[in-house]
Design a protein around this motif. Structure first.
Motif, PDB file in Angstrom:
ATOM      1  N   LEU A   1       0.826  -1.201   0.000  1.00 51.93           N
ATOM      2  CA  LEU A   1       0.000   0.000   0.000  1.00 51.93           C
ATOM      3  C   LEU A   1       0.863   1.254   0.000  1.00 51.93           C
ATOM      4  O   LEU A   1       0.617   2.194  -0.775  1.00 51.93           O
ATOM      5  N   GLY A   2       1.891   1.274   0.868  1.00 51.47           N
ATOM      6  CA  GLY A   2       2.790   2.422   0.903  1.00 51.47           C
ATOM      7  C   GLY A   2       3.528   2.598  -0.407  1.00 51.47           C
ATOM      8  O   GLY A   2       3.700   3.717  -0.900  1.00 51.47           O
ATOM      9  N   GLY A   3       3.961   1.474  -0.995  1.00 47.30           N
ATOM     10  CA  GLY A   3       4.644   1.561  -2.278  1.00 47.30           C
ATOM     11  C   GLY A   3       3.732   2.063  -3.384  1.00 47.30           C
ATOM     12  O   GLY A   3       4.137   2.877  -4.227  1.00 47.30           O
ATOM     13  N   PHE A   4       2.480   1.599  -3.385  1.00 51.55           N
ATOM     14  CA  PHE A   4       1.525   2.037  -4.408  1.00 51.55           C
ATOM     15  C   PHE A   4       1.234   3.531  -4.274  1.00 51.55           C
ATOM     16  O   PHE A   4       1.245   4.271  -5.258  1.00 51.55           O
ATOM     17  N   ILE A   5       0.954   3.965  -3.023  1.00 49.22           N
ATOM     18  CA  ILE A   5       0.635   5.381  -2.797  1.00 49.22           C
ATOM     19  C   ILE A   5       1.815   6.266  -3.170  1.00 49.22           C
ATOM     20  O   ILE A   5       1.660   7.308  -3.837  1.00 49.22           O
ATOM     21  N   THR A   6       3.028   5.862  -2.757  1.00 45.02           N
ATOM     22  CA  THR A   6       4.211   6.679  -3.025  1.00 45.02           C
ATOM     23  C   THR A   6       4.533   6.735  -4.514  1.00 45.02           C
ATOM     24  O   THR A   6       4.966   7.769  -5.035  1.00 45.02           O
ATOM     25  N   THR A   7       4.332   5.608  -5.209  1.00 47.05           N
ATOM     26  CA  THR A   7       4.656   5.545  -6.634  1.00 47.05           C
ATOM     27  C   THR A   7       3.628   6.269  -7.497  1.00 47.05           C
ATOM     28  O   THR A   7       3.980   6.993  -8.443  1.00 47.05           O
ATOM     29  N   TYR A   8       2.351   6.125  -7.164  1.00 48.29           N
ATOM     30  CA  TYR A   8       1.293   6.609  -8.053  1.00 48.29           C
ATOM     31  C   TYR A   8       0.505   7.792  -7.490  1.00 48.29           C
ATOM     32  O   TYR A   8      -0.351   8.336  -8.192  1.00 48.29           O
ATOM     33  N   ALA A   9       0.737   8.191  -6.245  1.00 46.62           N
ATOM     34  CA  ALA A   9       0.054   9.361  -5.684  1.00 46.62           C
ATOM     35  C   ALA A   9       1.096  10.237  -4.984  1.00 46.62           C
ATOM     36  O   ALA A   9       1.983  10.781  -5.629  1.00 46.62           O
ATOM     37  N   HIS A  10       1.004  10.384  -3.665  1.00 44.65           N
ATOM     38  CA  HIS A  10       1.963  11.178  -2.900  1.00 44.65           C
ATOM     39  C   HIS A  10       2.119  10.553  -1.527  1.00 44.65           C
ATOM     40  O   HIS A  10       1.150  10.045  -0.949  1.00 44.65           O
ATOM     41  N   TRP A  11       3.367  10.617  -1.003  1.00 43.35           N
ATOM     42  CA  TRP A  11       3.648   9.942   0.260  1.00 43.35           C
ATOM     43  C   TRP A  11       2.793  10.460   1.421  1.00 43.35           C
ATOM     44  O   TRP A  11       2.569   9.735   2.408  1.00 43.35           O
TER      45      TRP A  11
ATOM     46  N   ILE B   1      -4.498   8.230   5.567  1.00 40.19           N
ATOM     47  CA  ILE B   1      -5.399   7.071   5.585  1.00 40.19           C
ATOM     48  C   ILE B   1      -5.636   6.570   7.003  1.00 40.19           C
ATOM     49  O   ILE B   1      -6.556   5.777   7.245  1.00 40.19           O
ATOM     50  N   ASN B   2      -4.831   7.045   7.968  1.00 39.12           N
ATOM     51  CA  ASN B   2      -5.052   6.649   9.364  1.00 39.12           C
ATOM     52  C   ASN B   2      -6.282   7.306   9.974  1.00 39.12           C
ATOM     53  O   ASN B   2      -6.793   6.837  10.988  1.00 39.12           O
ATOM     54  N   VAL B   3      -6.745   8.396   9.364  1.00 40.91           N
ATOM     55  CA  VAL B   3      -7.857   9.142   9.962  1.00 40.91           C
ATOM     56  C   VAL B   3      -9.142   8.305  10.032  1.00 40.91           C
ATOM     57  O   VAL B   3      -9.737   8.162  11.118  1.00 40.91           O
ATOM     58  N   PRO B   4      -9.627   7.724   8.936  1.00 40.39           N
ATOM     59  CA  PRO B   4     -10.839   6.899   9.058  1.00 40.39           C
ATOM     60  C   PRO B   4     -10.628   5.661   9.925  1.00 40.39           C
ATOM     61  O   PRO B   4     -11.545   5.236  10.637  1.00 40.39           O
ATOM     62  N   ILE B   5      -9.411   5.085   9.880  1.00 44.09           N
ATOM     63  CA  ILE B   5      -9.144   3.922  10.726  1.00 44.09           C
ATOM     64  C   ILE B   5      -9.187   4.318  12.198  1.00 44.09           C
ATOM     65  O   ILE B   5      -9.735   3.596  13.042  1.00 44.09           O
ATOM     66  N   GLY B   6      -8.617   5.483  12.526  1.00 41.96           N
ATOM     67  CA  GLY B   6      -8.641   5.953  13.906  1.00 41.96           C
ATOM     68  C   GLY B   6     -10.047   6.204  14.408  1.00 41.96           C
ATOM     69  O   GLY B   6     -10.393   5.856  15.542  1.00 41.96           O
ATOM     70  N   LEU B   7     -10.885   6.810  13.573  1.00 37.08           N
ATOM     71  CA  LEU B   7     -12.277   7.061  13.973  1.00 37.08           C
ATOM     72  C   LEU B   7     -13.014   5.745  14.220  1.00 37.08           C
ATOM     73  O   LEU B   7     -13.763   5.609  15.203  1.00 37.08           O
TER      74      LEU B   7
END
Length: 470
Positions: free
Chosen positions: A133-143, A149-155
């Motif tokens: 997931l981290g590799g996908f986000i960093t490669t194709y979006a932004h780090w 993504i922790n925000v909805p998990i934290g709630l």
């Protein structure tokens, strides 16, 4: 969430370094600052759970961790990023130990190993999903999205904790050792931060030396204080319990080597072998997948062979895998890399289950919160030390070949050093009593009258009243 965050970050470190205009090795501060924050605040976690209730502390910790994640995502400088990671660590310091404490006080002693295994299975979803997931986000979006993504998990975590976590607390709460909290926090953070920044030019050599020496002296003062305080925040008297001592000291050495892995492996794959973050993440998640495969077999293996045999043998096997990771080159088949990471994760997870369980084999319930805090501090210090040692070996290797370019050989040297350190833990586990942890697995206890035992095998008398065995 906590487990996923660390593995996602490790995969994204090279990209974060480019965005913040920093040397990738300097980003070890992002890992060690979080671990140091854990080491500072974990000692108070047991007292806080006893005083305010496990559910109250657990929910608050999730909120702090989530806010820290938001701050990490908004950071634009290395100091700001490190500060946000430390704030995030204050929340993480209360989440894992308090959750584990709830388990220890709710499960019968002879079911503890299996309960720890089941507890870890959903937690391992983080390390499994994190690297790809981290590799996908960093490669194709932004780090930065790896933190948001922790925000909805934290709630969701706050809601689930409210519904399902009991607000367990002790009727009689030992007073908080404020002086001990200050001494341990200042000493541990100064020592580890000094070791982390040594040789990097962040601070002058004199300031760095002052941090290391000052931290060491402060820790020595804490040891003196702990021997006289009625309720020290890190109770060193627990080391008189043979099983707890073996878990803490042996676990520290073993985890020191393993703690360098999340830092070294992504850098090796991306900077040394030229993989993208996504390719790297799709390989490194194999370790967590191997760990999950092991969890259903831990109880059977420990019952069959016993804690001492498993911990000694498995420490050596796991260390061999670390040494093998240092032999990866651009010509190493991907299938072979994946297989070694998968198998290594299996054996490391078995070792962690044994280390975590044996610590509490002879600890009674009133002492459980202090034991949990102590063991958690040692665990986080070992992981932080592993990152510092791995980075130091790479720095020494770079200096040896006379330039600042990272080479594959630099990582090989680092894996060799940390692998050998992990192997030394087998000597500590070898001194455990022959029947150590028998109450956790249902194995028959060793009868000392049947044959002579060495002083290393003889169970040690302890001042703490052991829990009645079932």
């Amino acid at each position: 969430m906590e487990n996923m965050d660390s593995t996602v970050l490790a995969t994204s470190l090279p990209a974060i370094a480019v965005d913040l205009h920093q040397d990738p090795i300097a980003l070890k501060l992002a890992l060690t600052s979080y671990l140091l924050s854990l080491a500072i605040f974990i000692p108070a976690s047991g007292w806080a759970a006893d005083r305010f209730g496990a559910r109250t502390v657990f929910r608050s910790a999730i909120v702090v961790f989530t806010l820290g994640s938001i701050l990490c995502g908004l950071s634009s400088t290395l100091p700001g990023f490190v500060a946000a990671r430390m704030f995030q660590g204050a929340g993480g310091a209360m989440m894992v130990p308090v959750g584990r404490l709830v388990l220890f006080r709710s499960v019968p002693r002879d079911e503890l190993v299996q309960a720890l295994a089941y507890l870890t299975i959903p937690a391992l979803l983080g390390p499994i999903l994190g690297p790809p997931l981290g590799g996908f986000i960093t490669t194709y979006a932004h780090w930065r999205w790896i933190f948001w993504i922790n925000v909805p998990i934290g709630l969701l975590g706050v809601v689930l904790a409210t519904l399902y976590i009991p607000n367990i607390r002790e009727k009689t709460v030992w007073p908080l050792d404020i002086l001990g909290f200050i001494l341990s926090g200042v000493g541990l953070s100064a020592l580890m931060f000094g070791l982390t920044v040594a040789g990097r030019g962040f601070l002058s050599p004199l300031v760095t030396l002052g941090l290391v020496l000052g931290g060491g002296v402060t820790i020595a003062v804490y040891v003196w204080h702990a021997g006289r305080a009625p309720y020290p925040i890190i109770d060193l008297k627990l080391l008189k319990v043979a099983t707890f001592r073996g878990s803490v000291l042996g676990g520290y050495l073993f985890r020191l080597g393993i703690g360098a892995l999340p830092f070294l492996l992504p850098l090796l794959l991306q900077l040394g072998l030229g993989m993208t973050p996504f390719q790297s993440g799709c390989l490194t998640f194999a370790s967590a997948a191997g760990a999950m495969l092991m969890k259903t077999t831990a109880q059977t293996i420990l019952r069959r062979f016993g804690f001492r045999t498993v911990l000694v043998t498995n420490a050596l096997i796991s260390s061999v895998f670390l040494l093998l990771y240092g032999t990866f080159t651009s010509t190493t088949p991907l299938a072979l890399m994946f297989g070694l990471l998968l198998a290594g994760g299996f054996f490391r997870s078995l070792e962690f289950t044994g280390i975590n369980a044996i610590a509490y084999a002879d600890i009674d319930n009133p002492t459980m919160s202090r034991a949990t805090s102590f063991a958690s501090v040692a665990q986080q210090l070992s992981l932080s030390s592993g990152v510092a040692v791995g980075a130091a070996v790479i720095e020494f290797s770079r200096v040896a070949h006379g330039d600042s370019v990272l080479r594959v050989q630099d990582f090989g040297a680092a894996f060799t050093v940390v692998g050998l350190i992990s192997a030394v833990s087998a000597l500590v586990f070898l001194r455990l009593p022959r029947d150590a942890g028998a109450s956790l697995t249902g194995r028959p206890r060793y009868d000392a009258s049947a044959s002579a035992t060495s002083s290393a095998d003889a169970p040690e008398a302890v001042p703490l009243k052991p829990v009645a065995r079932t």
